[in-house]
Design an enzyme around this catalytic site. Structure first.
Site, PDB file in Angstrom:
ATOM      1  N   SER A 292       0.938  -1.206   0.343  1.00 15.90           N
ATOM      2  CA  SER A 292      -0.145  -0.069   0.017  1.00 15.90           C
ATOM      3  C   SER A 292       0.837   1.232  -0.047  1.00 15.90           C
ATOM      4  O   SER A 292       1.638   1.193   0.490  1.00 15.90           O
ATOM      5  CB  SER A 292      -0.803   0.025   0.929  1.00 15.90           C
ATOM      6  OG  SER A 292      -1.711   1.096   2.018  1.00 15.90           O
TER       7      SER A 292
ATOM      8  N   TYR B 174      -2.853  -0.812  10.029  1.00 16.93           N
ATOM      9  CA  TYR B 174      -3.004  -1.352   8.481  1.00 16.93           C
ATOM     10  C   TYR B 174      -1.366  -0.601   7.849  1.00 16.93           C
ATOM     11  O   TYR B 174      -1.000  -1.752   7.119  1.00 16.93           O
ATOM     12  CB  TYR B 174      -3.844  -0.277   8.185  1.00 16.93           C
ATOM     13  CG  TYR B 174      -3.897  -0.604   6.390  1.00 16.93           C
ATOM     14  CD1 TYR B 174      -4.508  -2.001   5.774  1.00 16.93           C
ATOM     15  CD2 TYR B 174      -4.198   0.238   5.503  1.00 16.93           C
ATOM     16  CE1 TYR B 174      -4.181  -1.960   5.063  1.00 16.93           C
ATOM     17  CE2 TYR B 174      -3.610   0.032   3.812  1.00 16.93           C
ATOM     18  CZ  TYR B 174      -3.643  -1.347   3.674  1.00 16.93           C
ATOM     19  OH  TYR B 174      -3.491  -1.281   2.206  1.00 16.93           O
TER      20      TYR B 174
END
Length: 262
Positions: free
Chosen positions: A152, A166
């Site tokens: 990401s 995350y």
């Protein structure tokens, strides 16, 4: 070398975790449409079954449902055992399964860290480790087996949203991927990461619904990702065209990670 041969993934055997939904589904379709044999795995058996049936009907490749709860070490052991009973080698492993958790700093729970660090990071190592013999069996001169980790851009920058576990887990994944590149390269296996920006998926649905216009406006290309963007990047890394790429992190976000917030 001609372009069709350079980017061919025809007849390659591929395992895609989280391959029935979202980005994983986009990647699965890209490989099936280009003649690969794709195993789709996640804990959502119905989603795996539906995606496999639909993609196999599209062809020319084939998709096979192989559900497993990737949060569980025992389930990963079972998955690898079942896969080994069907295939003597795996050309490509795409670690895509993941979860996110957004909550205020004051109330962010310890359980979020346990869940996300396990699924997004630890189990990527577990699955890659257990599948290494099948990956080694697929290596060929100048055409290594591949591990592609779906990371990401939140591991490249600090996100504005309170998704602490995350972003940290994805940053760990990026570094794990580089570490694996050093360790597995001599064994004929490359390891690379796609640092994905916003794509239309269940994970991003709420964010895109509430902030979609702002997200597009903040992107140099003025849009979010399309299925062909992530499928194309994976096909490049999995084909002969990407055979010399190892330990790389490729931002796949239209350049949004470059934008200054000051």
């Amino acid at each position: 070398m001609d372009t069709p041969s350079l980017f061919s993934v025809k007849d390659k055997v591929i395992l895609i975790t989280g391959g029935g939904k979202g980005i994983g589904r986009m990647i699965s379709e890209g490989f099936v449409r280009n003649g690969a044999k794709v195993y789709i795995s996640s804990r959502d058996a119905k989603a795996c079954d539906a995606a496999a049936a639909e993609l196999s009907s599209i062809g020319p490749g084939k998709a096979i449902s192989l559900p497993a709860n990737l949060q569980s070490e025992q389930e990963i052991t079972r998955l690898v055992s079942e896969l080994s009973s069907r295939e003597s080698k795996i050309h490509v492993l795409i670690n895509n399964s993941g979860a996110t958790w957004g909550e205020s700093y004051e109330s962010y729970p310890d359980s979020a860290w346990s869940k996300l660090l396990t699924l997004n990071l630890q189990r990527v190592f577990t699955l890659t480790q257990k599948l290494t013999p099948l990956l080694e069996a697929a290596t060929a001169p100048q055409d290594p087996a591949r591990v592609i980790n779906i990371g990401s851009i939140d591991a490249l920058r600090v996100p504005l949203l309170p998704t602490f576990a995350y972003s940290a887990s994805k940053a760990g994944l990026h570094h794990l991927s580089r570490h694996l590149a050093m360790h597995l390269g001599p064994r004929g296996i490359t390891s690379n990461t796609l640092a994905c920006g916003p794509f239309p998926s269940k994970m991003m649905a709420h964010t895109l619904e509430t902030l979609g216009d702002e997200i597009k406006a903040a992107n140099p290309l003025g849009r979010v990702g399309l299925p062909g963007d992530v499928a194309g990047a994976c096909i490049f890394l999995a084909s002969k065209a990407g055979s010399y790429v190892n330990g790389a992190t490729l931002p796949l976000d239209g350049g949004v990670h470059l934008m200054s917030k000051i």
